[in-house]
Design a protein around this motif. Structure first.
Motif, PDB file in Angstrom:
ATOM      1  N   ILE A  26       1.010  -1.353  -0.135  1.00  0.00           N
ATOM      2  CA  ILE A  26       0.083  -0.144  -0.043  1.00  0.00           C
ATOM      3  C   ILE A  26       1.048   1.208   0.075  1.00  0.00           C
ATOM      4  O   ILE A  26       0.545   2.095  -0.612  1.00  0.00           O
ATOM      5  CB  ILE A  26      -1.003   0.016   1.048  1.00  0.00           C
ATOM      6  CG1 ILE A  26      -1.859  -1.191   0.884  1.00  0.00           C
ATOM      7  CG2 ILE A  26      -1.643   1.305   1.368  1.00  0.00           C
ATOM      8  CD1 ILE A  26      -2.991  -1.535   1.985  1.00  0.00           C
ATOM      9  N   TYR A  27       2.024   1.034   0.915  1.00  0.00           N
ATOM     10  CA  TYR A  27       2.867   2.544   0.741  1.00  0.00           C
ATOM     11  C   TYR A  27       3.393   2.562  -0.695  1.00  0.00           C
ATOM     12  O   TYR A  27       3.370   3.842  -1.292  1.00  0.00           O
ATOM     13  CB  TYR A  27       4.094   2.079   1.703  1.00  0.00           C
ATOM     14  CG  TYR A  27       3.644   3.061   3.052  1.00  0.00           C
ATOM     15  CD1 TYR A  27       2.814   2.366   3.833  1.00  0.00           C
ATOM     16  CD2 TYR A  27       4.270   3.993   3.415  1.00  0.00           C
ATOM     17  CE1 TYR A  27       2.662   3.017   5.225  1.00  0.00           C
ATOM     18  CE2 TYR A  27       3.995   4.622   4.616  1.00  0.00           C
ATOM     19  CZ  TYR A  27       3.149   4.396   5.318  1.00  0.00           C
ATOM     20  OH  TYR A  27       2.840   4.655   6.699  1.00  0.00           O
ATOM     21  N   ASP A  28       3.739   1.536  -1.431  1.00  0.00           N
ATOM     22  CA  ASP A  28       4.175   1.596  -2.782  1.00  0.00           C
ATOM     23  C   ASP A  28       3.473   2.210  -3.416  1.00  0.00           C
ATOM     24  O   ASP A  28       3.549   3.371  -4.497  1.00  0.00           O
ATOM     25  CB  ASP A  28       4.920   0.237  -3.069  1.00  0.00           C
ATOM     26  CG  ASP A  28       5.621   0.299  -4.275  1.00  0.00           C
ATOM     27  OD1 ASP A  28       6.637   1.077  -4.354  1.00  0.00           O
ATOM     28  OD2 ASP A  28       5.218  -0.461  -5.358  1.00  0.00           O
ATOM     29  N   VAL A  29       1.916   1.564  -3.793  1.00  0.00           N
ATOM     30  CA  VAL A  29       1.116   2.152  -4.656  1.00  0.00           C
ATOM     31  C   VAL A  29       0.797   3.737  -4.442  1.00  0.00           C
ATOM     32  O   VAL A  29       0.551   4.369  -5.280  1.00  0.00           O
ATOM     33  CB  VAL A  29      -0.170   1.111  -4.860  1.00  0.00           C
ATOM     34  CG1 VAL A  29      -0.034   0.063  -5.791  1.00  0.00           C
ATOM     35  CG2 VAL A  29      -0.791   0.932  -3.453  1.00  0.00           C
ATOM     36  N   SER A  30       0.685   3.723  -3.100  1.00  0.00           N
ATOM     37  CA  SER A  30       0.527   5.377  -2.755  1.00  0.00           C
ATOM     38  C   SER A  30       1.406   6.104  -3.340  1.00  0.00           C
ATOM     39  O   SER A  30       1.076   7.342  -3.701  1.00  0.00           O
ATOM     40  CB  SER A  30      -0.156   5.386  -1.461  1.00  0.00           C
ATOM     41  OG  SER A  30       0.733   5.077  -0.217  1.00  0.00           O
TER      42      SER A  30
END
Ligand code: HEC
Ligand code: HEC
Length: 300
Positions: A26-30
């Motif tokens: 989630i950190y990566d996609v956001s």
């Protein structure tokens, strides 16, 4: 027994690894969604020049105070920490008196306020540009004239940091962290709109209520709000909403923060600033609320 414990430890370690993996994902996609630059093609905007500077400043001050800007950017444009608690992170509204030096044209202001994109191409986070997309050229030019007239004010704001909850809610589609990604960038706002106590004008004003009360105006929990914030109420003429209210009840709620039974309305509902709307603006909102389809509470 020991064997059983070993399995339990293994299952627990796997669970932690899985949670870590999900958060990493989630950190990566956001991060990628935030960093990704939108297409640079933009219309050139030039604000109309009919109004005198004084009348524009006066209108700009009124709009700044009644359209939400003041609630996040502060009375002097100095900026505030809008939400400051982990796990949401720090959502910080910019000091507009210092940020404005990067704005060199009407197009820059229009892109930031109506499209959620800063002059350097950065996507503005949590700035509710999706509620300001319809702001007319005349109104935006008044707000900008007012912002530009404010004296430079120093403020000591922490940097913006987006916490895990804000990202998860964004990922689930429950929190508009990156308004630029949700805006129709081909939309062309009207150059002006007939101001008066009409349903049309009321609907224009209601854009500023939807972030909390929902696009259907029926209220419900406010996405991403801290746990101590009350639920937004139903503004439609449903029995669970304002069906029993008179226009005067509505005015009192907006101006004095009191319901018909005298109970106080939380300041999470920004009535101290929204209540500065003129009588005819409240009249316009009331007529738009009367025209909106009644819905049961909580469907947002
Ligand atoms: C709910 C809070 C909120 C409201 C209401 C709000 N803003 Fe913002 N605004 C923000 C936040 C947060 C940022 C910082 C975004 C970022 O840096 O990613 C921001 C950024 C901006 C910027 C960009 C500054 C820069 O860095 O270049 C401008 C311009 C701006 N706001 C103008 C306005 C105006 C005008 C209004 C009223 C019509 C308004 N804002 C209402 C929260 C808000
Ligand atoms: C930042 C979020 C926010 C915005 C923006 C906002 N509201 Fe509210 N509003 C609330 C919350 C939360 C409550 C419930 C407060 C409480 O329970 O004490 C509320 C309550 C109300 C009430 C009292 C209703 C009742 O049944 O008690 C009225 C009327 C109202 N809002 C009208 C508006 C209008 C009109 C606008 C736009 C011009 C607006 N609000 C914008 C959050 C907001």
């Amino acid at each position: 027994m020991l064997r059983w414990l070993k399995w339990l430890a293994l299952a627990f370690a796997l669970f932690i690894a899985l949670v870590a993996l999900i958060f990493w994902y989630i950190y990566d996609v956001s991060d990628r969604a935030i960093e990704q630059r939108p297409a640079p093609a933009q219309r050139t905007i030039e604000f109309p020049d009919e109004a005198t500077h004084e009348s524009r400043l006066e209108r700009g001050a009124h709009l700044y105070q009644t359209r939400g800007c003041v609630d996040c950017h502060g009375v002097h444009g100095e900026g505030t920490v809008v939400i400051g608690e982990w796990p949401m992170g720090k959502l910080v509204a910019t000091n507009l008196t210092s940020a404005r030096s990067a704005y060199t044209s009407d197009t820059d202001w229009s892109r930031a306020v109506r499209q959620g994109i800063a002059p350097d191409g950065r996507k503005l986070l949590f700035m509710p540009s999706h509620e300001y997309t319809r702001t007319t050229d005349a109104d935006l030019s008044a707000i900008v004239a007012y912002i530009v007239s404010l004296p430079v004010t120093d403020s000591d704001l922490p940097p913006m940091s987006i916490g895990p909850l804000a990202r998860v809610l964004w990922w689930l589609g429950a929190f508009n962290l990156i308004p630029a990604d949700t805006i129709d960038h081909s939309y062309v706002a009207a150059s002006s709109i007939a101001a008066g106590p009409s349903t049309t004008y009321g609907n224009y004003l209601l854009d500023g209520c939807t972030g909390c009360h929902g696009t259907g105006l029926s209220g419900g929990p406010i996405p991403g709000a801290p746990p101590d914030w009350p639920t937004a109420t139903n503004l439609t003429m449903h029995e669970t909403g304002l069906a029993d209210w008179t226009f005067n009840d509505f005015v009192r709620a907006m101006r004095e923060g009191r319901r018909p039974d005298g109970s106080p309305i939380s300041k999470v509902m920004p009535w101290p600033s929204l209540g500065k709307m003129h009588d005819w603006e409240l009249r316009a909102i009331w007529s738009a609320l009367a025209a909106a389809p009644p819905r049961p509470s909580g469907q947002r």
